[in-house]
Design an enzyme around this catalytic site. Structure first.
Site, PDB file in Angstrom:
ATOM      1  N   ASN A  17       0.797  -1.247   0.120  1.00 51.39           N
ATOM      2  CA  ASN A  17       0.137  -0.059   0.037  1.00 51.39           C
ATOM      3  C   ASN A  17       0.846   1.116  -0.188  1.00 51.39           C
ATOM      4  O   ASN A  17       1.665   1.303   1.043  1.00 51.39           O
ATOM      5  CB  ASN A  17      -0.775   0.000   1.201  1.00 51.39           C
ATOM      6  N   ALA A  19       0.559   4.420   0.439  1.00 49.13           N
ATOM      7  CA  ALA A  19       0.070   5.286   1.412  1.00 49.13           C
ATOM      8  C   ALA A  19       0.687   4.719   2.927  1.00 49.13           C
ATOM      9  O   ALA A  19       0.716   5.601   3.660  1.00 49.13           O
ATOM     10  CB  ALA A  19      -1.479   5.394   1.523  1.00 49.13           C
ATOM     11  N   CYS A  20       1.274   3.698   2.731  1.00 49.46           N
ATOM     12  CA  CYS A  20       1.803   3.100   4.137  1.00 49.46           C
ATOM     13  C   CYS A  20       3.190   3.349   4.189  1.00 49.46           C
ATOM     14  O   CYS A  20       3.839   2.992   3.426  1.00 49.46           O
ATOM     15  CB  CYS A  20       1.271   1.751   4.187  1.00 49.46           C
ATOM     16  N   GLY A  21       3.641   4.053   5.267  1.00 50.67           N
ATOM     17  CA  GLY A  21       5.258   4.206   5.496  1.00 50.67           C
ATOM     18  C   GLY A  21       5.832   2.940   5.459  1.00 50.67           C
ATOM     19  O   GLY A  21       6.916   2.741   4.836  1.00 50.67           O
TER      20      GLY A  21
END
Length: 124
Positions: A17, A19-21
């Site tokens: 994902n 959007a996930c660090g």
């Protein structure tokens, strides 16, 4: 002379994902090791029952073990209730892919939820 794999590492898959660090860090760690995994943006691609069952089996975990609660409707949907079956959790994950925690990496050595990112090193 040491031999390094020169072909694409199609046998390494990251369920990612962007959007996930942690997911971005895991992908960067793989690339820093000279590996270019198959990247599956599972929020866009979605999941199938077969994929989730195969991954949890390879990981040696239950669907509950990879359920993401933070930032999802897991609690509202009753998925965190201990009486909720894995089958029901998987069905919810298919309907709403964000319910799967990330990143999951699969290699010939196994599969794992790589939180923190460094857990991926054990799969290489």
């Amino acid at each position: 002379m040491t031999e390094q794999a020169s072909s694409p590492t199609a046998d390494i898959v990251i369920y990612h994902n962007p959007a996930c660090g942690t997911s971005r860090n895991t992908l960067a760690l793989l690339r820093d090791k000279g590996l270019e995994p198959q990247v599956v943006e599972y929020v866009k691609a979605g999941w199938t029952r077969e994929q989730l069952e195969a991954l949890t089996q390879k990981m040696g975990v239950t669907a509950r073990d990879i359920l993401r609660e933070r930032g999802t409707k897991a609690v509202e949907l009753g998925l965190t209730d201990p009486s909720t079956s894995d089958e029901a959790i998987i069905a919810a994950m298919i309907m709403d892919p964000i319910l799967v925690n990330r990143p999951i990496v699969s290699t010939p050595k196994g599969a794992a939820l790589c939180r923190p990112a460094e857990l991926v090193l054990g799969l290489l």
